[in-house]
Design a protein around this motif. Sequence first.
Motif, PDB file in Angstrom:
ATOM      1  N   PRO A  94      52.315  85.050   1.703  1.00  0.00           N
ATOM      2  CA  PRO A  94      52.441  86.503   1.727  1.00  0.00           C
ATOM      3  C   PRO A  94      53.562  87.015   0.836  1.00  0.00           C
ATOM      4  O   PRO A  94      54.558  86.303   0.614  1.00  0.00           O
ATOM      5  N   SER A  95      53.403  88.262   0.329  1.00  0.00           N
ATOM      6  CA  SER A  95      54.380  88.811  -0.612  1.00  0.00           C
ATOM      7  C   SER A  95      55.752  88.945   0.034  1.00  0.00           C
ATOM      8  O   SER A  95      56.768  88.697  -0.611  1.00  0.00           O
ATOM      9  N   LEU A  96      55.785  89.314   1.319  1.00  0.00           N
ATOM     10  CA  LEU A  96      57.088  89.468   1.968  1.00  0.00           C
ATOM     11  C   LEU A  96      57.844  88.144   1.971  1.00  0.00           C
ATOM     12  O   LEU A  96      59.058  88.103   1.775  1.00  0.00           O
TER      13      LEU A  96
ATOM     14  N   ILE B 149      48.132  87.459   8.486  1.00  0.00           N
ATOM     15  CA  ILE B 149      49.379  86.735   8.777  1.00  0.00           C
ATOM     16  C   ILE B 149      50.522  87.304   7.940  1.00  0.00           C
ATOM     17  O   ILE B 149      51.626  87.527   8.436  1.00  0.00           O
ATOM     18  N   GLY B 150      50.241  87.595   6.673  1.00  0.00           N
ATOM     19  CA  GLY B 150      51.277  88.156   5.800  1.00  0.00           C
ATOM     20  C   GLY B 150      51.676  89.556   6.208  1.00  0.00           C
ATOM     21  O   GLY B 150      52.863  89.888   6.264  1.00  0.00           O
ATOM     22  N   ILE B 151      50.662  90.390   6.517  1.00  0.00           N
ATOM     23  CA  ILE B 151      50.972  91.769   6.887  1.00  0.00           C
ATOM     24  C   ILE B 151      51.626  91.813   8.267  1.00  0.00           C
ATOM     25  O   ILE B 151      52.463  92.660   8.545  1.00  0.00           O
ATOM     26  N   GLY B 152      51.263  90.836   9.118  1.00  0.00           N
ATOM     27  CA  GLY B 152      51.901  90.747  10.431  1.00  0.00           C
ATOM     28  C   GLY B 152      53.414  90.580  10.307  1.00  0.00           C
ATOM     29  O   GLY B 152      54.170  91.027  11.167  1.00  0.00           O
ATOM     30  N   ALA B 160      57.236  95.028  16.123  1.00  0.00           N
ATOM     31  CA  ALA B 160      56.134  94.286  16.715  1.00  0.00           C
ATOM     32  C   ALA B 160      56.549  92.868  17.087  1.00  0.00           C
ATOM     33  O   ALA B 160      55.814  92.158  17.758  1.00  0.00           O
ATOM     34  N   GLY B 161      57.725  92.462  16.663  1.00  0.00           N
ATOM     35  CA  GLY B 161      58.121  91.070  16.880  1.00  0.00           C
ATOM     36  C   GLY B 161      57.481  90.168  15.853  1.00  0.00           C
ATOM     37  O   GLY B 161      56.977  90.637  14.835  1.00  0.00           O
ATOM     38  N   GLY B 162      57.506  88.881  16.105  1.00  0.00           N
ATOM     39  CA  GLY B 162      56.943  87.951  15.130  1.00  0.00           C
ATOM     40  C   GLY B 162      57.981  87.524  14.109  1.00  0.00           C
ATOM     41  O   GLY B 162      59.141  87.944  14.157  1.00  0.00           O
ATOM     42  N   LEU B 163      57.540  86.688  13.167  1.00  0.00           N
ATOM     43  CA  LEU B 163      58.486  86.083  12.236  1.00  0.00           C
ATOM     44  C   LEU B 163      59.106  87.079  11.267  1.00  0.00           C
ATOM     45  O   LEU B 163      60.162  86.822  10.704  1.00  0.00           O
ATOM     46  N   GLY B 164      58.433  88.247  11.085  1.00  0.00           N
ATOM     47  CA  GLY B 164      58.997  89.268  10.217  1.00  0.00           C
ATOM     48  C   GLY B 164      60.384  89.684  10.700  1.00  0.00           C
ATOM     49  O   GLY B 164      61.270  89.993   9.895  1.00  0.00           O
ATOM     50  N   ILE B 186      56.247  81.504   7.701  1.00  0.00           N
ATOM     51  CA  ILE B 186      55.085  82.359   7.450  1.00  0.00           C
ATOM     52  C   ILE B 186      54.206  81.758   6.359  1.00  0.00           C
ATOM     53  O   ILE B 186      52.982  81.715   6.470  1.00  0.00           O
ATOM     54  N   SER B 187      54.861  81.255   5.302  1.00  0.00           N
ATOM     55  CA  SER B 187      54.082  80.660   4.210  1.00  0.00           C
ATOM     56  C   SER B 187      53.295  79.458   4.709  1.00  0.00           C
ATOM     57  O   SER B 187      52.106  79.300   4.394  1.00  0.00           O
ATOM     58  N   VAL B 188      53.968  78.604   5.508  1.00  0.00           N
ATOM     59  CA  VAL B 188      53.301  77.391   5.989  1.00  0.00           C
ATOM     60  C   VAL B 188      52.111  77.772   6.885  1.00  0.00           C
ATOM     61  O   VAL B 188      51.011  77.210   6.755  1.00  0.00           O
TER      62      VAL B 188
END
Lengths: 236, 206
Positions: A94-96, B149-152, B160-164, B186-188
């Motif tokens: 993902p880009s982020l 997954i990326g936008i999450g 929203a929580g999560g790895l972000g 996130i990448s993995v």
Amino acid sequence: MVSLRSPLKIVLLGSIGVLMTVWVVENPQDSVVARLVTYDKVWGLLLQHFYLVGASALLAVVTSVPLGIALTRPRLKSWAPRVLALVNVCQTVPSLAVVALSVGFMGVGSRPAIIALWIYALLPILSNTLVGFQEVDPAITEAAHGMGMKAWRVLFRVELPMAASMIMAGIRTAVTITIGSAILAAFVGGGGMGNLIIAGNNISRAQVLVLGAALPVLMALMADLFFEGIEKRAKY
Amino acid sequence: MNFFEFLISRWPTILSLTLEHLFIVFIAMVISVTVGVAVGILITKNQMAARIVLNVTNILMTIPSLALFSLLIPVLGIGKIPAIVGLVAYTQLPIVRNVYTGIMTINPAILEAARGMGLTEKKIMRTIRIPLALPAMMSGIRTATVMGIGIGAIAGYIGAGGLGVYIFQGISRSSDQMVIVGAVLISVISILTDQFLGGVQRKLNR
């Protein structure tokens, strides 16, 4: 028909953006918005966004097209499928995450943002360049060789023109993605339209938020139409 | 603190954020696939509706995710609900488009044969069009899930929580370790999910 309609659409989308900006600047919902959104500031952020996208996209084109060409030459040809598979895997990141990783290793600022966007824009162009060259019918290059053309002439007069529209399609994808991802640069101090979204969020003013969201969308749609035109013209 | 000490001391948080991330994306994808497949099948009956739906989903996808999530805050507040709504909206295009094209691009000879055997249109849809469109549908679901997954991760920005969360907190606290852990995980997860769904897709293709 097409050539007449898409410039018209681009102008239309551009004027929507200008009208929205004028509306917000002239009718701010309160003094906070009035202070935050002025013509100067919006113009500055727009230029920053252009700079981020332009610099990273340009870097991506000048690195990935030669790389793609090199990987389709006879000497390196056996590497192409492996590189293509690797690129496809990298494209799922993902880009982020890419932006965050570059910050993790290089700190904040516009430089890590540009490098992250560059790496992200590199992938679609590289994969399209590889596919574009692979799809050139070997019989045609064979014929060109048979006519006595030198290898570099075959490349520039035969293969490159035939792969051009595919490469342009990759550039088109890359630029539209980069315009959207460049918003994330605001988080890492890279500036751009993302600043407006974050500011609008922090002071919870929908006007600022909507303007910050709408301008990159319009930019992306305009870029898409623009490159679609070029892509059609590049068709062999 | 070096990187391994960091990992060892924080692993419960990291694990719970990862699970939270997977949970949000999973719920969103269940809704998204249900809605997307239903819409994709329904619009095959009407050309006009198909054009409108595909254009709307196309425009939805160009809206920057950060902006869409922010715009949902005044309507739905912060937390997991707006995140899931945003994710569902975003992941519609690949699913709807692939279901639609999968169903519409079936070899006319097969349809002719089915009609010749006396199958009704309804039966053709159930026993021929949908099964033959499965690989295309699966490829749309794969793209959508990886996107989700990326936008999450970006949804971490609206609570929203999560790895972000790890990435955004790491940036504001200038903790490189947090940023790198979040980004790498996130990448993995994206890559593994993509490979797994790719395997499912190949199985369906056979």
